[in-house]
Design an enzyme around this catalytic site. Structure first.
Site, short mmCIF file in Angstrom:
data_model
loop_
_atom_site.label_atom_id
_atom_site.label_comp_id
_atom_site.label_asym_id
_atom_site.label_seq_id
_atom_site.Cartn_x
_atom_site.Cartn_y
_atom_site.Cartn_z
CB CYS A 183 41.57 -0.12 -73.33
SG CYS A 183 41.92 0.34 -71.61
CG HIS A 233 43.84 -4.44 -73.06
ND1 HIS A 233 44.17 -3.52 -74.03
CD2 HIS A 233 43.60 -3.73 -71.93
CE1 HIS A 233 44.12 -2.30 -73.52
NE2 HIS A 233 43.78 -2.39 -72.24
#
Length: 257
Positions: A93, A194
Site C-alpha cells: 500500500c 493488507h
C-alpha cells in the site's frame, strides 16, 4: 555459529496502519518452524536503519506519514545501502507507493518525489479502492497462486518499463483497475493488499524468504499447520467470491426494477 536472519520492519509507527507488522512476524515464525534462527527488528524514525538485514518491510500509512517516511529514509540512507548489498524489500500500500518515482498527497494532489526504487508513479484515482481483493500470482515454478488481501487506497499506480506487474487481479482494483496489482523490479516488491498480506498467503511469504536466502525453501514439515492454513485461505477466498457474486446479482436486480 550461523548468524540469525535479520527481518527489519521499517517505521512501524508511520507505516503500520493495518497491522502490517504481521508480515514480519510471520516471516520470523516460518523460519523458526524450519529451525532457522531469525531476528525481528523494529526500526522507528530517528533510529538508524540497519544495513545488514535480509528482508526489509514497509506497510501502509496516511499522506503525512508517507512524506515523513520518505524524508527519513532518504536522509538515513541505510535502506539503499542494504539493497545494494542484496537485501529484499517487500512493501504494501503506502509503502509500495513511496518506493516509486512519485506520488500525490492532499486535496490539492501535491506531487511528492518517491524513493525511486520502483519504476512506478501514483496519482489520485477516480474512486477509492476499498474492499477484499483477489489476485493471481505466478510462482517461480510457473504455478498459479491466488493471493487474498484487503485494499484501501485512493492512489492509482502506473508502471513504467523497468517494473513488471506483481499479480493479475480477479476481484478488486489493484494498481489502477487495469487488471494488475503491484510491481516487482529486481529484489524490490510492492503490492496493495493488507491483511496483513503474508500471513494470509504463506506461499508468498516463503517466496520472499527464498529470494532473501537465495534458495527455494522446502514446504513446512508440519502437516497440521499446512492444513489449517490452507483451510483458512480457502474459506476466505470462498467468502470473497460469494460476496462479490451476491453484490453483482443485487446490482443486476436493481437495474431491472
Amino acid at each position: 555459529m550461523v548468524k540469525p536472519i535479520k527481518i527489519v520492519v521499517v517505521y512501524q509507527s508511520l507505516l503500520g496502519i493495518y497491522g502490517d507488522r504481521g508480515n514480519g512476524m510471520v516471516l520470523a515464525k516460518r523460519l523458526s518452524w524450519r529451525g532457522i534462527a531469525s531476528e525481528l527488528i523494529m526500526v522507528e524514525p530517528g533510529q538508524p536503519v540497519p544495513t545488514d538485514g535480509a528482508v526489509y518491510l514497509l506497510g501502509g500509512g496516511e499522506d503525512q506519514a508517507q512524506i515523513a517516511a520518505v524524508d527519513a529514509l532518504r536522509a538515513d540512507g541505510g535502506l539503499f545501502r542494504a539493497l545494494d548489498d542484496g537485501a529484499v524489500l517487500f512493501s504494501v500500500c503506502a509503502g509500495y507507493q513511496i518506493l516509486g518515482n512519485s506520488f500525490t498527497v492532499g486535496d490539492d494532489d501535491t506531487v511528492i518525489e518517491g524513493l525511486g526504487l520502483l519504476d512506478v508513479d501514483t496519482r489520485r484515482g477516480p474512486v477509492r479502492a476499498v474492499g477484499e481483493v483477489l489476485s493471481h500470482w505466478t510462482t517461480p515454478e510457473g504455478d498459479d497462486y491466488l493471493l487474498t488481501g484487503f485494499e484501501n487506497h485512493g492512489g492509482y499506480t502506473t508502471l513504467g518499463p523497468k517494473a513488471a506487474p506483481f499479480a493479475r487481479v480477479e476481484l478488486g482494483v489493484g494498481n489502477r483497475g487495469d487488471g494488475t496489482d503491484g510491481a516487482v523490479q529486481g529484489r524490490v516488491m510492492g503490492i496493495y493488499p493488507h491483511g496483513p498480506l503474508l500471513p494470509r498467503n504463506p506461499l508468498l511469504a516463503d517466496y520472499v524468504l527464498g529470494v532473501a536466502l537465495d534458495r527455494r525453501l522446502e514446504p513446512l514439515p508440519n502437516e497440521q499447520v499446512n492444513d489449517e492454513l490452507a483451510t483458512l485461505r480457502h474459506q476466505r477466498i470462498n467468502v470473497v467470491r460469494h460476496t462479490k457474486s451476491l453484490s453483482e446479482d443485487t446490482r443486476w436486480l436493481g437495474e431491472r426494477s
